[in-house]
Write a protein that holds these residues in place. Structure first.
Motif, PDB file in Angstrom:
ATOM      1  N   LEU A  24       0.824  -1.198   0.000  1.00  0.00           N
ATOM      2  CA  LEU A  24       0.000   0.000   0.000  1.00  0.00           C
ATOM      3  C   LEU A  24       0.863   1.255   0.000  1.00  0.00           C
ATOM      4  N   VAL A  25       0.266   2.356  -0.383  1.00  0.00           N
ATOM      5  CA  VAL A  25       0.940   3.646  -0.377  1.00  0.00           C
ATOM      6  C   VAL A  25       1.482   3.946   1.026  1.00  0.00           C
ATOM      7  N   SER A  26       0.782   3.499   2.039  1.00  0.00           N
ATOM      8  CA  SER A  26       1.191   3.721   3.431  1.00  0.00           C
ATOM      9  C   SER A  26       2.412   2.899   3.831  1.00  0.00           C
ATOM     10  N   ASP A  58      -9.008  -0.525  -0.987  1.00  0.00           N
ATOM     11  CA  ASP A  58      -9.311   0.524  -1.968  1.00  0.00           C
ATOM     12  C   ASP A  58      -8.207   0.540  -3.023  1.00  0.00           C
ATOM     13  N   THR A  60      -7.197   2.736  -4.928  1.00  0.00           N
ATOM     14  CA  THR A  60      -6.382   3.953  -4.949  1.00  0.00           C
ATOM     15  C   THR A  60      -5.329   3.978  -3.846  1.00  0.00           C
ATOM     16  N   THR A  61      -5.370   3.023  -2.925  1.00  0.00           N
ATOM     17  CA  THR A  61      -4.369   2.959  -1.856  1.00  0.00           C
ATOM     18  C   THR A  61      -3.257   1.961  -2.168  1.00  0.00           C
ATOM     19  N   LYS A  63      -0.035   0.588  -4.045  1.00  0.00           N
ATOM     20  CA  LYS A  63       1.150   1.103  -4.727  1.00  0.00           C
ATOM     21  C   LYS A  63       1.747   0.064  -5.673  1.00  0.00           C
ATOM     22  N   HIS A  81      -1.225   6.928  -9.449  1.00  0.00           N
ATOM     23  CA  HIS A  81      -2.496   7.505  -9.029  1.00  0.00           C
ATOM     24  C   HIS A  81      -2.657   8.943  -9.501  1.00  0.00           C
TER      25      HIS A  81
END
Length: 85
Positions: A24-26, A58, A60-61, A63, A81
């Motif tokens: 994830l982006v996180s 999601d 969009t989250t 990566k 994104h």
């Protein structure tokens, strides 16, 4: 917003029920089997089956998606994104 070609890749990993490692982006990582894509008017989600149930992520989250166990025609991919597209 997810580019159409990337969305197609998400659909392919679900069709083949690929075992995946989602980054994830996180920075969080999630490993499981890609099951389906669900959504509503606001977002789309990749449903990943895990040993202890399933998790909806999601799109969009996400990566990066690493494919862990499927045919060579399905490759690892990164997701760009919105403003990155």
């Amino acid at each position: 917003m997810i580019a159409c070609d990337i969305h197609d890749r998400f659909e392919a990993i679900c069709v083949y029920h690929c075992k995946v490692c989602i980054i994830l982006v996180s920075g969080k990582q999630l490993t499981g089997t890609a099951d389906t894509i669900t959504g509503n008017k606001k977002a789309e989600y990749l449903v990943v089956k895990k040993d202890d149930g399933s998790e909806s992520v999601d799109l969009t989250t996400i990566k990066k998606v690493d494919i862990l166990d499927q045919p060579s025609r399905i490759k690892n991919f990164s997701v760009q994104h919105g403003e990155d597209i």
